[in-house]
Design an enzyme around this catalytic site. Structure first.
Site, PDB file in Angstrom:
ATOM      1  N   ARG A  11      16.464  51.099  34.456  1.00 22.66           N
ATOM      2  CA  ARG A  11      16.485  50.626  35.846  1.00 22.66           C
ATOM      3  C   ARG A  11      17.359  51.514  36.728  1.00 22.66           C
ATOM      4  O   ARG A  11      17.249  51.487  37.952  1.00 22.66           O
ATOM      5  CB  ARG A  11      16.994  49.180  35.922  1.00 22.66           C
ATOM      6  CG  ARG A  11      16.190  48.197  35.109  1.00 22.66           C
ATOM      7  CD  ARG A  11      14.694  48.240  35.437  1.00 22.66           C
ATOM      8  NE  ARG A  11      13.967  47.134  34.840  1.00 22.66           N
ATOM      9  CZ  ARG A  11      13.308  47.201  33.675  1.00 22.66           C
ATOM     10  NH1 ARG A  11      13.288  48.316  32.975  1.00 22.66           N
ATOM     11  NH2 ARG A  11      12.673  46.139  33.207  1.00 22.66           N
ATOM     12  N   GLY A  38      42.247  42.321  37.829  1.00 24.65           N
ATOM     13  CA  GLY A  38      41.124  41.845  38.623  1.00 24.65           C
ATOM     14  C   GLY A  38      40.197  42.947  39.098  1.00 24.65           C
ATOM     15  O   GLY A  38      38.996  42.723  39.236  1.00 24.65           O
ATOM     16  N   ASP A 127      48.731  46.842  40.598  1.00 27.74           N
ATOM     17  CA  ASP A 127      49.107  45.749  41.497  1.00 27.74           C
ATOM     18  C   ASP A 127      50.383  46.017  42.289  1.00 27.74           C
ATOM     19  O   ASP A 127      50.993  45.089  42.800  1.00 27.74           O
ATOM     20  CB  ASP A 127      49.231  44.439  40.714  1.00 27.74           C
ATOM     21  CG  ASP A 127      50.364  44.478  39.716  1.00 27.74           C
ATOM     22  OD1 ASP A 127      51.017  45.529  39.597  1.00 27.74           O
ATOM     23  OD2 ASP A 127      50.609  43.451  39.057  1.00 27.74           O
ATOM     24  N   ASN A 128      50.802  47.293  42.384  1.00 17.68           N
ATOM     25  CA  ASN A 128      52.020  47.557  43.175  1.00 17.68           C
ATOM     26  C   ASN A 128      52.006  48.985  43.711  1.00 17.68           C
ATOM     27  O   ASN A 128      51.356  49.871  43.166  1.00 17.68           O
ATOM     28  CB  ASN A 128      53.265  47.320  42.318  1.00 17.68           C
ATOM     29  CG  ASN A 128      53.348  48.293  41.158  1.00 17.68           C
ATOM     30  OD1 ASN A 128      53.836  49.411  41.322  1.00 17.68           O
ATOM     31  ND2 ASN A 128      52.825  47.911  39.995  1.00 17.68           N
ATOM     32  N   THR A 131      53.489  52.113  41.466  1.00 15.62           N
ATOM     33  CA  THR A 131      52.539  52.715  40.522  1.00 15.62           C
ATOM     34  C   THR A 131      51.456  53.483  41.272  1.00 15.62           C
ATOM     35  O   THR A 131      51.036  54.566  40.847  1.00 15.62           O
ATOM     36  CB  THR A 131      51.901  51.626  39.641  1.00 15.62           C
ATOM     37  OG1 THR A 131      52.940  50.806  39.114  1.00 15.62           O
ATOM     38  CG2 THR A 131      51.115  52.232  38.495  1.00 15.62           C
ATOM     39  N   CYS A 170      45.418  62.700  50.787  1.00 17.56           N
ATOM     40  CA  CYS A 170      45.701  61.945  49.576  1.00 17.56           C
ATOM     41  C   CYS A 170      46.177  60.546  50.001  1.00 17.56           C
ATOM     42  O   CYS A 170      46.328  60.263  51.193  1.00 17.56           O
ATOM     43  CB  CYS A 170      46.744  62.649  48.700  1.00 17.56           C
ATOM     44  SG  CYS A 170      48.451  62.522  49.284  1.00 17.56           S
ATOM     45  N   CYS A 187      49.257  39.658  43.441  1.00 17.53           N
ATOM     46  CA  CYS A 187      48.458  38.434  43.407  1.00 17.53           C
ATOM     47  C   CYS A 187      49.267  37.230  42.924  1.00 17.53           C
ATOM     48  O   CYS A 187      49.023  36.099  43.334  1.00 17.53           O
ATOM     49  CB  CYS A 187      47.243  38.620  42.507  1.00 17.53           C
ATOM     50  SG  CYS A 187      46.133  39.895  43.105  1.00 17.53           S
ATOM     51  N   CYS A 244      52.573  65.585  54.877  1.00 17.49           N
ATOM     52  CA  CYS A 244      52.610  64.625  53.762  1.00 17.49           C
ATOM     53  C   CYS A 244      53.583  65.107  52.679  1.00 17.49           C
ATOM     54  O   CYS A 244      53.515  66.260  52.252  1.00 17.49           O
ATOM     55  CB  CYS A 244      51.214  64.462  53.170  1.00 17.49           C
ATOM     56  SG  CYS A 244      51.184  63.475  51.658  1.00 17.49           S
TER      57      CYS A 244
END
Lengths: 254, 84
Positions: A11, A38, A127-128, A131, A170, A187, A244
């Site tokens: 497919r 997640g 989640d941070n 990192t 970046c 979260c 940057c």
């Protein structure tokens, strides 16, 4: 590709944007996914199911009951197991063609760069911000594309950064390190609606497959923002910041 | 001068009652208002004005101390998102 594989991916091969050539590129691709939460859950499942040849999964957490509402690669019987182990088992069941390797320890910057040099691109599902900045700096150093997704509450964001190409921004051009506090942004502190991470993680898988197969040649960096409270989607072009601190050229940085 | 302000996601509660984020609301501001001053006036908490846009174009932090607004501009702010 054998008959069984042709049928499994039929497919997708049907799509002119993918075709046999694209499917073979997927089979040859190596993708590092940081974070098996997640975002990493649906991203890894779609990349495995879609025929990506090798996935490297990095996460040092264990599966907890409160993860299961949204981290769909893990199941109730996985509570207490390392997330990478739980995810690897699920992904091998999903598609035995995909080679899964796991990294359960936290990587320092050199180790992260070494890992990046062995893959074609990286998906950030962490989640941070700390990192996220570390992964971005490693992508700039190693010259690897970064598919960055983030979600919290009823909000999501996704962008593809191409430090492998000249004059592309970046992650730090968009969000300068040091300007953002890390607390109260995950979260566990803010809550998140289950499918919000699913949507963004799935979009990360789409962007990874776009990069691998080469459909959609536009390499402009866009940040896509989604407000699930109202259903609003917005896209904003991200320019390179010559000043940057990570990828800029103004102070003679590489 | 008059501009339109849109505060998205969790910041939408800082807008007047009944305002939809994608519609926003009109605000009179001085000609030399900077994005940083406007963010303070809108009472967006420190660190939550993560992504600032004027007419859909990203405004980097280095330009937020400059009077970059014009009559009729749409000023939008999104909060930070790092979760996964």
């Amino acid at each position: 590709m054998n008959d069984e594989q042709l049928l499994r991916y039929s497919r997708q091969i049907m799509l002119p944007e993918v075709d046999m050539e694209g499917q073979q590129k997927l089979a040859a691709a190596r993708v590092l996914i940081v974070g098996m939460g997640g975002l990493g859950s649906p991203a890894a499942m779609y990349l495995a199911a879609g025929g990506v040849g090798q996935l490297v999964l990095a996460d040092d957490d264990l599966v907890e009951l409160s993860n299961l509402q949204r981290q769909i690669v893990h199941g109730s019987s996985d509570i207490g197991r390392p997330k990478v182990e739980s995810a690897a088992a699920r992904l091998r069941e999903l598609n035995p063609d995909t080679r899964i390797t796991t990294l359960q320890h936290r990587l320092d910057q050199d180790a992260l760069i070494q890992q990046l040099l062995q893959v074609d691109l990286v998906l950030d599902g962490t989640d941070n911000f700390t990192t996220r900045f570390a992964i971005n700096a490693a992508c700039v150093a190693a010259g690897r594309p970064l598919v960055s997704g983030a979600a919290i509450r009823l909000e999501g964001q996704i962008a593809v950064f191409r430090p492998d190409l000249p004059d592309h921004p970046c992650y730090a051009c968009l969000f300068p390190p040091g300007t953002t506090e890390d607390q109260r942004l995950n979260c566990s502190e803010n809550g998140v609606l289950a499918p919000v991470v699913g949507v963004i993680g799935s979009l990360q898988a789409v962007e990874a497959m776009r990069l691998i197969t080469g459909f959609g040649p536009d390499t402009t960096t866009w940040l896509t923002l989604w407000d699930a409270r109202t259903g609003d989607w917005q896209r904003v072009r991200v320019p390179k910041d010559p000043g940057c601190p990570v990828c800029g050229t103004r102070q003679g940085n590489a | 001068m008059r501009i339109r302000v849109k505060l998205f996601a969790s910041l939408s509660e800082l807008m007047p009652d009944g305002v939809k984020p994608h519609e926003g609301f009109e605000l009179d501001v001085a000609e030399d208002t900077t994005p940083t001053q406007l963010i303070q006036r809108l009472k967006v908490p420190d660190g939550l004005a993560h992504l600032v846009m004027i007419n859909g174009e990203y405004v980097p932090p280095s330009r937020r101390e400059q009077p970059v607004l014009s009559e009729g501009d749409v000023f939008a702010v999104w909060p930070p998102v790092a979760g996964g």
